[in-house]
Design an enzyme around this catalytic site. Structure first.
Site, PDB file in Angstrom:
ATOM      1  N   THR A 133       0.817  -1.365  -0.074  1.00 57.71           N
ATOM      2  CA  THR A 133      -0.010   0.193  -0.020  1.00 57.71           C
ATOM      3  C   THR A 133       0.795   1.400  -0.066  1.00 57.71           C
ATOM      4  O   THR A 133       1.957   1.309   0.493  1.00 57.71           O
ATOM      5  CB  THR A 133      -1.075   0.041   1.245  1.00 57.71           C
ATOM      6  N   TYR A 157      -1.701   0.094  10.845  1.00 55.55           N
ATOM      7  CA  TYR A 157      -1.903  -0.533   9.493  1.00 55.55           C
ATOM      8  C   TYR A 157      -0.652  -0.788   8.700  1.00 55.55           C
ATOM      9  O   TYR A 157      -0.286  -1.594   7.978  1.00 55.55           O
ATOM     10  CB  TYR A 157      -3.244   0.029   8.658  1.00 55.55           C
ATOM     11  N   LYS A 161       1.662  -3.665   7.511  1.00 57.35           N
ATOM     12  CA  LYS A 161       1.762  -3.831   5.765  1.00 57.35           C
ATOM     13  C   LYS A 161       3.450  -3.490   5.357  1.00 57.35           C
ATOM     14  O   LYS A 161       3.588  -4.389   4.389  1.00 57.35           O
ATOM     15  CB  LYS A 161       1.076  -2.798   5.075  1.00 57.35           C
TER      16      LYS A 161
HETATM   17  P1  NDP Z   1     -11.406  -4.633   1.765  1.00 61.37           P
HETATM   18  O1  NDP Z   1     -11.410  -4.176   3.174  1.00 61.37           O
HETATM   19  O2  NDP Z   1     -12.500  -4.351   0.877  1.00 61.37           O
HETATM   20  O3  NDP Z   1     -11.197  -6.222   1.840  1.00 61.37           O
HETATM   21  C1  NDP Z   1     -10.423  -6.748   2.706  1.00 61.37           C
HETATM   22  C2  NDP Z   1     -10.844  -8.389   2.519  1.00 61.37           C
HETATM   23  O4  NDP Z   1      -9.968  -8.850   3.719  1.00 61.37           O
HETATM   24  C3  NDP Z   1     -12.172  -8.623   3.057  1.00 61.37           C
HETATM   25  O5  NDP Z   1     -12.808  -9.686   1.941  1.00 61.37           O
HETATM   26  C4  NDP Z   1     -12.203  -9.315   4.355  1.00 61.37           C
HETATM   27  O6  NDP Z   1     -13.065  -9.846   4.742  1.00 61.37           O
HETATM   28  C5  NDP Z   1     -10.915  -9.954   4.469  1.00 61.37           C
HETATM   29  N1  NDP Z   1     -10.358 -10.093   5.704  1.00 61.37           N
HETATM   30  C6  NDP Z   1     -10.399  -9.192   6.854  1.00 61.37           C
HETATM   31  N2  NDP Z   1      -9.859  -9.798   7.771  1.00 61.37           N
HETATM   32  C7  NDP Z   1      -9.489 -11.025   7.437  1.00 61.37           C
HETATM   33  C8  NDP Z   1      -8.801 -12.183   8.124  1.00 61.37           C
HETATM   34  N3  NDP Z   1      -8.436 -12.080   9.449  1.00 61.37           N
HETATM   35  N4  NDP Z   1      -8.817 -13.362   7.395  1.00 61.37           N
HETATM   36  C9  NDP Z   1      -9.131 -13.526   6.204  1.00 61.37           C
HETATM   37  N5  NDP Z   1      -9.603 -12.335   5.537  1.00 61.37           N
HETATM   38  C10 NDP Z   1      -9.733 -11.237   6.145  1.00 61.37           C
HETATM   39  O7  NDP Z   1     -10.099  -4.006   1.188  1.00 61.37           O
HETATM   40  P2  NDP Z   1      -9.814  -3.912  -0.689  1.00 61.37           P
HETATM   41  O8  NDP Z   1     -10.409  -4.803  -1.258  1.00 61.37           O
HETATM   42  O9  NDP Z   1      -9.817  -2.595  -0.531  1.00 61.37           O
HETATM   43  O10 NDP Z   1      -8.142  -4.151  -0.340  1.00 61.37           O
HETATM   44  C11 NDP Z   1      -7.692  -5.331  -0.953  1.00 61.37           C
HETATM   45  C12 NDP Z   1      -5.908  -5.253  -0.126  1.00 61.37           C
HETATM   46  O11 NDP Z   1      -5.231  -4.159  -0.765  1.00 61.37           O
HETATM   47  C13 NDP Z   1      -6.074  -5.114   1.310  1.00 61.37           C
HETATM   48  O12 NDP Z   1      -5.074  -5.965   1.766  1.00 61.37           O
HETATM   49  C14 NDP Z   1      -5.701  -3.630   1.454  1.00 61.37           C
HETATM   50  O13 NDP Z   1      -5.244  -3.389   2.577  1.00 61.37           O
HETATM   51  C15 NDP Z   1      -4.891  -3.405   0.302  1.00 61.37           C
HETATM   52  N6  NDP Z   1      -4.931  -2.174  -0.315  1.00 61.37           N
HETATM   53  C16 NDP Z   1      -6.187  -1.730  -0.463  1.00 61.37           C
HETATM   54  C17 NDP Z   1      -5.999  -0.058  -1.100  1.00 61.37           C
HETATM   55  C18 NDP Z   1      -7.247   0.587  -1.436  1.00 61.37           C
HETATM   56  O14 NDP Z   1      -7.239   1.626  -1.787  1.00 61.37           O
HETATM   57  N7  NDP Z   1      -8.490  -0.231  -1.500  1.00 61.37           N
HETATM   58  C19 NDP Z   1      -4.913   0.631  -1.337  1.00 61.37           C
HETATM   59  C20 NDP Z   1      -3.638  -0.015  -1.013  1.00 61.37           C
HETATM   60  C21 NDP Z   1      -3.594  -1.414  -0.695  1.00 61.37           C
HETATM   61  P3  NDP Z   1     -14.837  -9.498   5.337  1.00 61.37           P
HETATM   62  O15 NDP Z   1     -15.472  -9.255   3.819  1.00 61.37           O
HETATM   63  O16 NDP Z   1     -15.378 -10.888   5.924  1.00 61.37           O
HETATM   64  O17 NDP Z   1     -14.560  -8.541   6.101  1.00 61.37           O
END
Ligand code: NDP
Length: 375
Positions: A133, A157, A161
């Site tokens: 990120t 966070y 990361k």
């Molecule tokens: P979301 O918050 O929309 O999705 C996160 C996902 O991780 C969800 O499916 C969630 O499940 C799952 N999750 C959370 N905790 C756990 C756990 N303990 N075990 C397994 N799964 C888990 O994030 P995004 O789709 O926006 O982002 C995807 C990735 O990219 C993330 O790692 C984020 O940190 C990273 N990122 C995102 C950016 C952005 O702007 N969107 C920028 C840079 C990096 P549930 O649906 O059950 O909550």
């Protein structure tokens, strides 16, 4: 032989777009979903396949990044060619509330997955993508930020990361694994979680326009971000795993806007012009409507947005701007959707929902609106 992919975080924004993308490419896609007391698969319900049908190519497994044995069992069963580690406690503000859990999922979870791949002897077969990120840059040392810019994370966070970033690099160097980091700048869509700033704005203003809410409470409206569309960014995640050699890439648009500008665009889509009084970091800051002829519930002079210091973070990231030159040159990647187009799509979708809810309310029916204000 069709390729097999495993996605952690498949129920999230990126996971859902990536699953669609890989299915279109002919992959067999497996995803890890968490057990929850309510359904949490809304973003992938449209691609769900009944496990009783033959040749199922989209399969969901219960699991959690905090559970090594579960991850090992799923990896053993699936034998993936590609693992996309998108699962995370992904909310910066929440990470200040739950720092230990965030570290467990985002940092240790990545280690658990990599170690499971190694333990199963899959390190030469399975390619690994780590969702890194732009928050790693935090207190920025150079603008725009590129692959060589030093990191200075500013939240639990981002610190978690940072560990995940380096452990992916370490497994690449130590064990010759195909592991790479996509350092993604903010990317949004109508599927963005409701408490992230862009979605909080589009949903909040759409609700206000339809008379379901009266005011949007904001944190730092002067924060500058480089916003892209999640659909463009998942294409890049896949491209990174199709190279001969694993490398890390910055994924960004190279254009920066303020939160305040995003508010202005969203309001305009709803036919509302705004007058900002006070700065985005001024506790007295309010934003009133100047005209709102297309928004039925907004009158001239209504205070629609207020700054609430509760949404300031203990350590703010003021500005992020990415330099995607390496991705453009090496992978031929260019984002296709602009931030303004993305904002329009988000407002359009949130307005549809708000209109549906306003209609229910008008007929005295229960409105499934959660008024949680995000961060
Ligand atoms: P979301 O918050 O929309 O999705 C996160 C996902 O991780 C969800 O499916 C969630 O499940 C799952 N999750 C959370 N905790 C756990 C756990 N303990 N075990 C397994 N799964 C888990 O994030 P995004 O789709 O926006 O982002 C995807 C990735 O990219 C993330 O790692 C984020 O940190 C990273 N990122 C995102 C950016 C952005 O702007 N969107 C920028 C840079 C990096 P549930 O649906 O059950 O909550």
């Amino acid at each position: 032989m069709r390729k097999v992919a495993l996605i952690t975080g498949v129920t999230g924004q990126d996971g859902s777009y990536l699953a669609e993308f890989l299915l279109e490419k002919g992959y067999e896609v497996h995803g890890i979903k968490r057990r929850a007391s309510l359904f949490n698969t809304q973003r992938v319900d449209h691609i769900y396949q009944d496990p009783h049908v033959e040749h199922q190519n989209f399969v969901l497994h219960y699991g959690d990044l905090t559970d090594s044995s579960n991850l090992t069992r799923i990896l053993q069963e699936v034998q993936p060619d590609e693992v996309y580690n998108l699962g995370a406690q992904s909310h910066v503000a929440v990470s200040f509330e739950s720092p230990e859990y965030t570290a467990d999922v985002d940092a240790m979870g990545t280690l658990r997955l990599l170690e499971a791949i190694r333990f199963l002897g899959l390190e030469k077969k399975t390619k690994f993508y780590q969702a890194s990120t732009s928050e790693l840059y935090g207190l920025v040392q150079e603008t725009p930020q590129k692959e060589t810019t030093p990191f200075h994370p500013r939240s639990p966070y981002a610190v978690a990361k940072l560990y995940a970033y380096w452990i992916a690099v370490n497994y690449r160097e130590a064990y010759g694994m195909y592991a790479c980091n996509g350092i993604l700048f903010n990317h949004e869509s109508p599927r963005r979680g409701e408490t992230f700033v862009t979605r909080k704005i589009t949903r909040g203003l759409a609700n206000i326009a339809q008379g379901l809410e009266s005011c949007l409470y904001m944190g730092n409206m002067d924060a500058l971000r480089d916003w892209g569309h999640a659909k463009d960014y998942v294409r890049m995640q896949w491209l990174m795993l199709q190279q001969d050699q694993p490398e890390d890439f910055v994924i960004a648009t190279g254009v920066q806007y303020s939160v305040r500008e995003f508010i202005v665009w969203s309001a305009r889509e709803l036919g509302i012009e705004l007058d900002f009084q006070g700065s985005g970091v001024d506790e007295q800051g309010v934003v009133t409507s100047v005209s709102g002829d297309r928004a039925p519930s907004v009158k001239v002079g209504d205070v629609l947005v207020r700054v609430d210091p509760r949404y300031f973070r203990p350590a703010e990231v003021e500005t992020l701007l990415g330099d995607p030159t390496k991705a453009k040159e090496k992978l031929g990647w260019v984002p296709e959707i602009t931030a303004q187009e993305m904002c329009r799509e988000m407002v359009t979708e949130d307005l549809k929902t708000a209109r549906r809810h306003a209609l229910l309310k008008k007929h005295g029916l229960e409105v499934p609106v959660t008024l949680e204000n995000g961060s």
